[in-house]
Design a protein around this motif. Sequence first.
Motif, mmCIF file in Angstrom:
data_model
loop_
_atom_site.group_PDB
_atom_site.id
_atom_site.type_symbol
_atom_site.label_atom_id
_atom_site.label_comp_id
_atom_site.label_asym_id
_atom_site.label_seq_id
_atom_site.Cartn_x
_atom_site.Cartn_y
_atom_site.Cartn_z
ATOM 1 N N TYR A 1 42.951 2.980 12.543
ATOM 2 C CA TYR A 1 43.127 2.474 13.892
ATOM 3 C C TYR A 1 44.032 1.246 13.941
ATOM 4 C CZ TYR A 1 39.457 5.746 14.866
ATOM 5 O OH TYR A 1 38.742 6.900 14.973
ATOM 6 N N GLU A 2 44.300 0.653 12.805
ATOM 7 C CA GLU A 2 45.159 -0.531 12.753
ATOM 8 C C GLU A 2 46.521 -0.157 12.164
ATOM 9 O OE1 GLU A 2 44.191 -3.489 13.978
ATOM 10 O OE2 GLU A 2 42.330 -2.513 14.541
ATOM 11 N N ALA A 3 47.577 -0.677 12.746
ATOM 12 C CA ALA A 3 48.920 -0.419 12.239
ATOM 13 C C ALA A 3 49.162 -1.186 10.941
ATOM 14 C CB ALA A 3 49.958 -0.827 13.282
ATOM 15 N N ALA A 4 50.004 -0.637 10.113
ATOM 16 C CA ALA A 4 50.377 -1.304 8.869
ATOM 17 C C ALA A 4 51.155 -2.577 9.190
ATOM 18 C CB ALA A 4 51.214 -0.376 8.003
ATOM 19 N N GLU A 5 50.917 -3.607 8.419
ATOM 20 C CA GLU A 5 51.570 -4.893 8.702
ATOM 21 C C GLU A 5 53.085 -4.805 8.663
ATOM 22 O OE1 GLU A 5 51.668 -7.361 4.639
ATOM 23 O OE2 GLU A 5 49.639 -6.844 5.271
ATOM 24 N N GLN A 6 53.638 -3.839 7.914
ATOM 25 C CA GLN A 6 55.092 -3.706 7.807
ATOM 26 C C GLN A 6 55.739 -3.276 9.120
ATOM 27 O OE1 GLN A 6 52.944 -2.401 5.653
ATOM 28 N NE2 GLN A 6 53.449 -3.219 3.663
ATOM 29 N N TYR A 7 55.013 -2.622 10.004
ATOM 30 C CA TYR A 7 55.640 -2.158 11.239
ATOM 31 C C TYR A 7 54.865 -2.486 12.513
ATOM 32 C CZ TYR A 7 52.518 1.942 10.877
ATOM 33 O OH TYR A 7 51.434 2.774 10.773
ATOM 34 N N VAL A 8 53.806 -3.222 12.402
ATOM 35 C CA VAL A 8 52.952 -3.490 13.566
ATOM 36 C C VAL A 8 53.703 -4.137 14.727
ATOM 37 C CG1 VAL A 8 52.088 -5.740 12.798
ATOM 38 C CG2 VAL A 8 50.671 -4.299 14.269
ATOM 39 N N SER A 9 54.734 -4.919 14.467
ATOM 40 C CA SER A 9 55.452 -5.571 15.556
ATOM 41 C C SER A 9 56.420 -4.625 16.267
ATOM 42 C CB SER A 9 56.207 -6.800 15.047
ATOM 43 O OG SER A 9 57.175 -6.411 14.101
ATOM 44 N N ASP A 10 56.769 -3.502 15.632
ATOM 45 C CA ASP A 10 57.746 -2.577 16.211
ATOM 46 C C ASP A 10 57.152 -1.252 16.674
ATOM 47 O OD1 ASP A 10 59.965 -4.280 15.582
ATOM 48 O OD2 ASP A 10 59.804 -3.599 13.512
ATOM 49 N N ILE A 11 56.114 -0.803 16.002
ATOM 50 C CA ILE A 11 55.589 0.547 16.234
ATOM 51 C C ILE A 11 54.075 0.509 16.384
ATOM 52 C CG2 ILE A 11 55.325 2.838 15.182
ATOM 53 C CD1 ILE A 11 57.976 2.366 13.739
ATOM 54 N N GLU A 12 53.588 1.224 17.384
ATOM 55 C CA GLU A 12 52.146 1.442 17.542
ATOM 56 C C GLU A 12 51.823 2.823 16.995
ATOM 57 O OE1 GLU A 12 50.445 0.722 21.457
ATOM 58 O OE2 GLU A 12 52.347 -0.221 21.996
ATOM 59 N N HIS A 13 50.609 3.001 16.526
ATOM 60 C CA HIS A 13 50.201 4.364 16.175
ATOM 61 C C HIS A 13 48.793 4.637 16.673
ATOM 62 C CE1 HIS A 13 48.230 2.824 12.375
ATOM 63 N NE2 HIS A 13 47.357 3.729 12.754
ATOM 64 N N ILE A 14 48.541 5.915 16.907
ATOM 65 C CA ILE A 14 47.237 6.355 17.392
ATOM 66 C C ILE A 14 46.800 7.541 16.553
ATOM 67 C CG2 ILE A 14 45.954 7.334 19.334
ATOM 68 C CD1 ILE A 14 48.028 5.976 21.179
ATOM 69 N N TYR A 15 45.582 7.490 16.065
ATOM 70 C CA TYR A 15 44.990 8.618 15.363
ATOM 71 C C TYR A 15 44.449 9.574 16.419
ATOM 72 C CZ TYR A 15 41.525 11.273 12.700
ATOM 73 O OH TYR A 15 40.770 12.269 12.157
ATOM 74 N N MET A 16 44.934 10.800 16.428
ATOM 75 C CA MET A 16 44.547 11.799 17.416
ATOM 76 C C MET A 16 43.266 12.489 16.972
ATOM 77 S SD MET A 16 46.851 11.344 19.680
ATOM 78 C CE MET A 16 46.618 12.716 20.771
ATOM 79 N N GLU A 17 42.153 11.895 17.306
ATOM 80 C CA GLU A 17 40.863 12.470 16.950
ATOM 81 C C GLU A 17 40.651 13.783 17.711
ATOM 82 O OE1 GLU A 17 37.602 9.485 16.231
ATOM 83 O OE2 GLU A 17 38.897 8.392 17.614
ATOM 84 N N GLY A 18 39.803 14.626 17.171
ATOM 85 C CA GLY A 18 39.474 15.864 17.852
ATOM 86 C C GLY A 18 40.218 17.072 17.326
ATOM 87 N N ILE B 1 56.451 4.491 3.740
ATOM 88 C CA ILE B 1 56.454 5.953 3.760
ATOM 89 C C ILE B 1 55.150 6.373 4.423
ATOM 90 C CG2 ILE B 1 56.385 8.045 2.349
ATOM 91 C CD1 ILE B 1 57.876 6.322 0.174
ATOM 92 N N VAL B 2 55.245 7.291 5.398
ATOM 93 C CA VAL B 2 54.067 7.717 6.145
ATOM 94 C C VAL B 2 53.942 9.232 6.096
ATOM 95 C CG1 VAL B 2 53.015 7.824 8.432
ATOM 96 C CG2 VAL B 2 54.161 5.741 7.694
ATOM 97 N N ALA B 3 52.764 9.691 5.741
ATOM 98 C CA ALA B 3 52.410 11.107 5.857
ATOM 99 C C ALA B 3 51.475 11.201 7.058
ATOM 100 C CB ALA B 3 51.741 11.601 4.586
ATOM 101 N N ALA B 4 52.000 11.689 8.175
ATOM 102 C CA ALA B 4 51.306 11.583 9.455
ATOM 103 C C ALA B 4 50.234 12.635 9.707
ATOM 104 C CB ALA B 4 52.317 11.615 10.590
ATOM 105 N N ASN B 5 50.193 13.700 8.909
ATOM 106 C CA ASN B 5 49.090 14.651 9.041
ATOM 107 C C ASN B 5 48.858 15.357 7.710
ATOM 108 O OD1 ASN B 5 50.518 17.182 8.878
ATOM 109 N ND2 ASN B 5 50.955 17.116 11.056
ATOM 110 N N GLU C 1 46.116 14.233 12.710
ATOM 111 C CA GLU C 1 47.441 13.729 13.081
ATOM 112 C C GLU C 1 47.417 12.282 13.559
ATOM 113 O OE1 GLU C 1 51.628 14.588 14.261
ATOM 114 O OE2 GLU C 1 50.230 16.194 13.880
ATOM 115 N N VAL C 2 48.421 11.548 13.130
ATOM 116 C CA VAL C 2 48.686 10.202 13.618
ATOM 117 C C VAL C 2 50.037 10.267 14.316
ATOM 118 C CG1 VAL C 2 49.074 7.796 12.987
ATOM 119 C CG2 VAL C 2 47.379 9.145 11.746
ATOM 120 N N VAL C 3 50.106 9.765 15.551
ATOM 121 C CA VAL C 3 51.371 9.749 16.290
ATOM 122 C C VAL C 3 51.819 8.304 16.462
ATOM 123 C CG1 VAL C 3 50.880 11.937 17.455
ATOM 124 C CG2 VAL C 3 50.259 9.804 18.561
#
Length: 105
Positions: free
Chosen positions: A64-81, A20-24, A87-89
């Motif tokens: 800055y590191e993806a969760a081990e549960q999805y790192v092989s399928d999904i990348e994420h980036i923390y939108m600094e600024g 479960i992810v709360a992205a912002n 927000e994490v996309v």
Amino acid sequence: LALTKAIVQALAAIGPVEVIVAANTEHCDFTKEWIAFYPEAKSYGCPSLREKHPNFGLSGDLGYEAAEQYVSDIEHIYMEGIPVLHEVVFFHRESKSLIVTDMFL
């Protein structure tokens, strides 16, 4: 997103909820409800969400590191600024899909 019977049924048809992810920090009203309903799932929040809502019971923080549960399928980036949202996309490699909450390009 409110947790409804229809959503629970649709997710059950796909398989177990593992993450479960709360992205912002702005759109997280139902996070605690999802975590309570799926206690076996790991739950992650954007930077500063645990500070803003310590009662959610998050498993960890998205950084800055993806969760081990999805790192092989999904990348994420923390939108600094954008300190209000934190927000994490996400990018799903196979479908080449960009998944955002409030950010758009």
